[in-house]
Write a protein that holds these residues in place. Sequence first.
Motif, short mmCIF file in Angstrom:
data_model
loop_
_atom_site.label_atom_id
_atom_site.label_comp_id
_atom_site.label_asym_id
_atom_site.label_seq_id
_atom_site.Cartn_x
_atom_site.Cartn_y
_atom_site.Cartn_z
N ARG A 32 20.71 21.79 -1.82
CA ARG A 32 20.72 22.62 -0.60
C ARG A 32 21.99 22.34 0.22
O ARG A 32 22.64 23.26 0.71
CB ARG A 32 19.49 22.31 0.27
N GLN A 57 17.09 10.21 -0.01
CA GLN A 57 15.98 11.11 0.37
C GLN A 57 16.33 12.53 -0.04
O GLN A 57 17.07 13.22 0.63
CB GLN A 57 15.77 11.03 1.89
N ASN A 58 15.80 12.93 -1.18
CA ASN A 58 16.17 14.22 -1.74
C ASN A 58 15.06 15.25 -1.59
O ASN A 58 15.25 16.42 -1.85
CB ASN A 58 16.52 14.02 -3.22
N LYS A 59 13.89 14.79 -1.19
CA LYS A 59 12.72 15.66 -1.08
C LYS A 59 12.06 15.44 0.27
O LYS A 59 12.39 14.52 1.00
CB LYS A 59 11.72 15.33 -2.19
N GLY A 60 11.08 16.27 0.57
CA GLY A 60 10.32 16.12 1.81
C GLY A 60 8.87 15.75 1.52
O GLY A 60 8.56 15.21 0.45
N ILE A 61 7.98 16.08 2.48
CA ILE A 61 6.58 15.67 2.34
C ILE A 61 5.84 16.44 1.25
O ILE A 61 4.73 16.09 0.88
CB ILE A 61 5.82 15.83 3.69
N LEU A 95 17.18 18.45 -1.56
CA LEU A 95 18.14 18.46 -0.44
C LEU A 95 19.59 18.39 -0.91
O LEU A 95 20.46 19.00 -0.31
CB LEU A 95 17.84 17.31 0.52
N LYS A 126 22.43 20.30 8.50
CA LYS A 126 22.75 18.99 9.11
C LYS A 126 21.89 18.78 10.36
O LYS A 126 21.54 17.66 10.69
CB LYS A 126 24.24 18.92 9.47
N ALA A 127 21.57 19.86 11.05
CA ALA A 127 20.71 19.75 12.22
C ALA A 127 19.24 19.66 11.83
O ALA A 127 18.46 18.98 12.49
CB ALA A 127 20.93 20.96 13.13
N ILE A 128 18.89 20.35 10.75
CA ILE A 128 17.47 20.37 10.35
C ILE A 128 17.06 19.03 9.72
O ILE A 128 16.02 18.47 10.06
CB ILE A 128 17.21 21.51 9.35
N TYR A 129 17.90 18.54 8.79
CA TYR A 129 17.56 17.29 8.10
C TYR A 129 18.50 16.19 8.57
O TYR A 129 19.36 15.73 7.81
CB TYR A 129 17.71 17.45 6.58
N SER A 130 18.31 15.76 9.81
CA SER A 130 19.27 14.80 10.36
C SER A 130 19.27 13.49 9.59
O SER A 130 20.27 12.81 9.50
CB SER A 130 18.93 14.54 11.82
N SER A 131 18.13 13.17 8.98
CA SER A 131 18.05 11.85 8.33
C SER A 131 18.40 11.92 6.84
O SER A 131 18.15 10.98 6.11
CB SER A 131 16.64 11.30 8.49
#
Lengths: 286, 80
Positions: free
Chosen positions: A181, A228-232, A178, A218-223
């Motif tokens: 990105r 938190q640099n990665k997702g699931i 992230l 900013k809208a997609i990864y609001s948190s």
Amino acid sequence: MKELAEAVKAFTEEGLSPAGKVYHKISLSAVQRLAGQLSCSIKEVEISALSSGIVPERYERNLGTTGGLEGQILLLNSRVAVLGLGGLGGLAAELLARMGVGTITLIDGDAFSESNLNRQVLSTEENLQQKKADAARERITKINAAVETIVFKEMAAEHNIKKILQDCHLALDCLDNLETRFLLQETCQKLGIPMIHGAIAQFYGQVSTIFPGDPGLKAIYSSFNKGQNKGIETELGNPATTPALVAAWQVQEAVKLLLKKGELLRNRLLFIDTLQGSCETILLER
Amino acid sequence: MITIEVALFATLRIYNPNGESSEPFKMQVPEGSTVTNLLAILKIPPGESKQVFINSCRQELDYILQEGERAAIFPPIAGG
């Protein structure tokens, strides 16, 4: 370049499209020969042919999508950056080359490792340890020698990203973290160029086209925060299939954007759930 | 109480009270409930990262739900 145009005409043949339409074409071997004889690039020969209404045979099946010869010229004159050459970027770079996007900037500091073999199309048992950017350049040159490649064998970061993106019309976000990105979105915004975001995790994928000034990531990864640099995907992994799905959709967005065709996924997030067998389109504008 | 529609995507599908699925389902929540309240009712752990979209528009956790709205909840994905 009158000489080139005349020479191209001398190599023109008549072809028959699958729909039974007669058209003027030039073969790959003739293009290669002319480029050698006249000391110009393959791309120059192809553009000269297209400008005279002659189709390089390799692009014949593109023309319905590009909206004719003008569209193909537009793609050949386009410059696209692919950031990250793993699951998404490796295939995206190949698809851009097959479409005939004329300049592709390839950015990745990594080399292939065994755990890439399940999904990264540029990796093979023979090229483990090879830099991904070198493998991408080799693959593109084999597929379409008209494509000019600009290679950065380093990760995109604060110190180099402006240089990487300068002169590009468009960037493909094929990254895996992230932080970079968000840096890409910020830089694209400053440079006034659009980007096409793609991300994957296991059975899931997402695509969105972001223009300067759009909320985008900013809208997609609001948190999002530095922690938190990665997702699931870190827990779930990535199979062979979802990178291919998402990379293909990103390239289709790129082609539409360059050709100014159709409806872009702008201010919309396409979420692909292959486990459920569904696609959701979510509005990102508030 | 108000009735809303909820869809839990990707890994969040396990919190569907009707059984693991991303199919949308209807449920009732007290009037004035926020997105945070909804997540608690669905037993989605507060630490689990998620993005919430109400009627296809992203909203914050303090958003107050209205009758008939559709909530879609996703986990963040960021692999390449």
